[in-house]
Design a protein around this motif. Structure first.
Motif, PDB file in Angstrom:
ATOM      1  N   VAL A  83       0.830  -1.207   0.000  1.00 34.87           N
ATOM      2  CA  VAL A  83       0.000   0.000   0.000  1.00 34.87           C
ATOM      3  C   VAL A  83       0.867   1.261   0.000  1.00 34.87           C
ATOM      4  O   VAL A  83       0.784   2.083  -0.908  1.00 34.87           O
ATOM      5  CB  VAL A  83      -0.974   0.006   1.197  1.00 34.87           C
ATOM      6  CG1 VAL A  83      -1.817   1.272   1.200  1.00 34.87           C
ATOM      7  CG2 VAL A  83      -1.875  -1.228   1.152  1.00 34.87           C
ATOM      8  N   ILE A  84       1.715   1.407   1.020  1.00 40.08           N
ATOM      9  CA  ILE A  84       2.497   2.639   1.153  1.00 40.08           C
ATOM     10  C   ILE A  84       3.462   2.798  -0.023  1.00 40.08           C
ATOM     11  O   ILE A  84       3.505   3.855  -0.671  1.00 40.08           O
ATOM     12  CB  ILE A  84       3.241   2.652   2.504  1.00 40.08           C
ATOM     13  CG1 ILE A  84       2.232   2.697   3.655  1.00 40.08           C
ATOM     14  CG2 ILE A  84       4.203   3.835   2.581  1.00 40.08           C
ATOM     15  CD1 ILE A  84       2.844   2.511   5.033  1.00 40.08           C
ATOM     16  N   GLU A  85       4.244   1.768  -0.317  1.00 39.63           N
ATOM     17  CA  GLU A  85       5.193   1.866  -1.428  1.00 39.63           C
ATOM     18  C   GLU A  85       4.466   1.881  -2.763  1.00 39.63           C
ATOM     19  O   GLU A  85       4.900   2.581  -3.700  1.00 39.63           O
ATOM     20  CB  GLU A  85       6.192   0.717  -1.360  1.00 39.63           C
ATOM     21  CG  GLU A  85       7.123   0.817  -0.158  1.00 39.63           C
ATOM     22  CD  GLU A  85       8.083  -0.360  -0.056  1.00 39.63           C
ATOM     23  OE1 GLU A  85       8.008  -1.285  -0.893  1.00 39.63           O
ATOM     24  OE2 GLU A  85       8.912  -0.355   0.886  1.00 39.63           O
ATOM     25  N   ARG A  86       3.377   1.158  -2.881  1.00 37.19           N
ATOM     26  CA  ARG A  86       2.600   1.154  -4.121  1.00 37.19           C
ATOM     27  C   ARG A  86       2.057   2.546  -4.431  1.00 37.19           C
ATOM     28  O   ARG A  86       1.965   2.953  -5.593  1.00 37.19           O
ATOM     29  CB  ARG A  86       1.452   0.151  -4.002  1.00 37.19           C
ATOM     30  CG  ARG A  86       0.636  -0.055  -5.272  1.00 37.19           C
ATOM     31  CD  ARG A  86      -0.422  -1.128  -5.029  1.00 37.19           C
ATOM     32  NE  ARG A  86      -1.280  -1.337  -6.187  1.00 37.19           N
ATOM     33  CZ  ARG A  86      -0.980  -2.123  -7.200  1.00 37.19           C
ATOM     34  NH1 ARG A  86       0.156  -2.788  -7.215  1.00 37.19           N
ATOM     35  NH2 ARG A  86      -1.831  -2.264  -8.219  1.00 37.19           N
ATOM     36  N   ALA A  87       1.708   3.288  -3.376  1.00 36.56           N
ATOM     37  CA  ALA A  87       1.207   4.652  -3.558  1.00 36.56           C
ATOM     38  C   ALA A  87       2.325   5.676  -3.719  1.00 36.56           C
ATOM     39  O   ALA A  87       2.050   6.843  -3.992  1.00 36.56           O
ATOM     40  CB  ALA A  87       0.325   5.034  -2.367  1.00 36.56           C
ATOM     41  N   GLY A  88       3.576   5.257  -3.548  1.00 35.68           N
ATOM     42  CA  GLY A  88       4.697   6.177  -3.687  1.00 35.68           C
ATOM     43  C   GLY A  88       4.797   7.189  -2.569  1.00 35.68           C
ATOM     44  O   GLY A  88       5.145   8.358  -2.799  1.00 35.68           O
ATOM     45  N   LEU A  89       4.518   6.749  -1.350  1.00 32.67           N
ATOM     46  CA  LEU A  89       4.524   7.651  -0.201  1.00 32.67           C
ATOM     47  C   LEU A  89       5.892   7.604   0.479  1.00 32.67           C
ATOM     48  O   LEU A  89       6.257   6.607   1.094  1.00 32.67           O
ATOM     49  CB  LEU A  89       3.427   7.260   0.789  1.00 32.67           C
ATOM     50  CG  LEU A  89       2.021   7.060   0.198  1.00 32.67           C
ATOM     51  CD1 LEU A  89       1.025   6.725   1.309  1.00 32.67           C
ATOM     52  CD2 LEU A  89       1.571   8.287  -0.582  1.00 32.67           C
TER      53      LEU A  89
END
Length: 371
Positions: free
Chosen positions: A200-206
């Protein structure tokens, strides 16, 4: 007709919240290619250090949207079924008939009937939610306490049920999301925090969003001041706190820019697929922590404003609050963080009394969302 961002109006609304009594707050509002970021007040009452829009912040239950999205990622892989009983996956944690009756969906939308564990975890909060008889002692006693999530889950599962499984309205409970974290661990072979980070976090580029590894906030942050309904006067700094008492239910650290980026991508179908997003937006009535009946989906809840529906989540921790909302079409977004909580004093019956901060925040939200 759409209303473009008005920086002067947004600055004035933000400053009004500070003048109403919040030591410091910061926000980001996006409308298409337009971006406004603002801050008012101080991040540290002792030094006078000002808040800035890019500070890190504990976002509380806004974390639930991240956890729910991770569960939906597993649903898409065929590893979890939304309407399967939780007892199929975690029979030792939710045994017997309840484990057969409570589904994964019911955990996600708070209709499981499982009680909130918090009143049972802290004896000094045994009167909760009768706030007139509580005190801040447990906050100080448990600043650095490391809780075992299985112990907290057991407290919620063995407590009296708050409704029948699938009952209406459901009742908001952190027990549900601690169980979802265990479900992620069971089906992925890694911790919920690692899986949520990767999927989620890395997939969203956060770049500025993470789970804490200890009681401290890494990076530049605002201190968090808890008033506990006027019982802590002046408000006390609780920015250092071991967040194992909520774990992947409410422990995430992020920024207002990252929250807007996340919800924008989520509602655009770039974190989970369209079918999963549709499931997340299927709502049922539940009783919120404030005792109000609201509509709630799978880690998301809607807010209706004239002419538009917004989706997102709010969250509180000791001393801090966050709200992140995105219009259904993705065209306008709001994320705001404040460094004071439970500013309302209580009347003789234990109900929070109105405060100028409430009206000032409502005005800020109205100005930010009226696109």
């Amino acid at each position: 007709m759409q209303n473009p961002l008005d920086p002067r109006e947004l600055d004035a609304a933000l400053d009004s919240v500070h003048r109403a009594g919040v030591p410091g707050l910061f926000a980001e509002v996006r409308d298409g290619d337009q971006v406004w970021r603002g801050a008012a007040g101080v991040a540290d009452l002792a030094t006078g250090r000002p808040v800035t829009p890019g500070l890190c912040h504990r976002v509380g239950s806004t974390t639930k949207t991240f956890t729910a999205a991770a569960v939906l990622r597993q649903v898409e892989r065929g590893e979890i079924a939304l309407d399967a009983p939780i007892g199929h996956y975690l029979p030792k944690l939710v045994p017997g008939e309840r484990g057969d009756a409570i589904t994964v969906r019911m955990l996600l939308n708070h209709t499981s009937g499982l009680a909130e564990y918090l009143p049972y975890a802290y004896p000094s909060l045994r009167a909760y939610p009768d706030l007139a008889r509580t005190g801040p002692e447990s906050l100080d006693a448990h600043r650095l306490t490391r809780f075992d999530p299985l112990d907290l889950i057991e407290l919620g599962v063995t407590a009296p049920a708050v409704c029948a499984p699938g009952g209406s309205p459901g009742v908001y409970s952190n027990t549900n999301y601690l169980l979802l974290a265990q479900l992620l661990e069971h089906t992925t072979g890694t911790t919920a925090e690692r899986y949520i980070t990767r999927e989620v976090i890395e997939r969203a580029g956060l770049d500025d969003t993470e789970f804490p590894v200890g009681p401290h906030i890494e990076g530049p942050y605002s201190r968090l001041y808890e008033s506990w309904f006027g019982m802590i006067d002046p408000p006390r700094d609780y920015s250092d706190f071991d967040m194992s008492w909520v774990g992947p239910s409410a422990s995430l650290i992020s920024t207002v820019a990252d929250l807007n980026r996340f919800y924008g991508k989520l509602l655009a179908g770039r974190i989970v697929g369209p079918g999963s997003l549709a499931e997340m937006r299927r709502t049922v009535p539940i009783v919120s922590q404030e005792g109000k009946v609201i509509e709630y989906g799978l880690g998301l809840h809607p807010t209706e404003v004239p002419g538009a529906t917004w989706w997102g989540h709010g969250g509180t921790v000791w001393g801090g609050g966050t709200l992140a909302m995105t219009r259904a079409d993705g065209g306008r977004q709001l994320a705001v963080a404040v460094n004071l909580q439970r500013w309302n004093r209580l009347d003789t019956s234990g109900r929070p009394q109105p405060h100028a901060i409430d009206g000032a925040l409502a005005t800020l939200f109205r100005v930010a969302m009226r696109g």
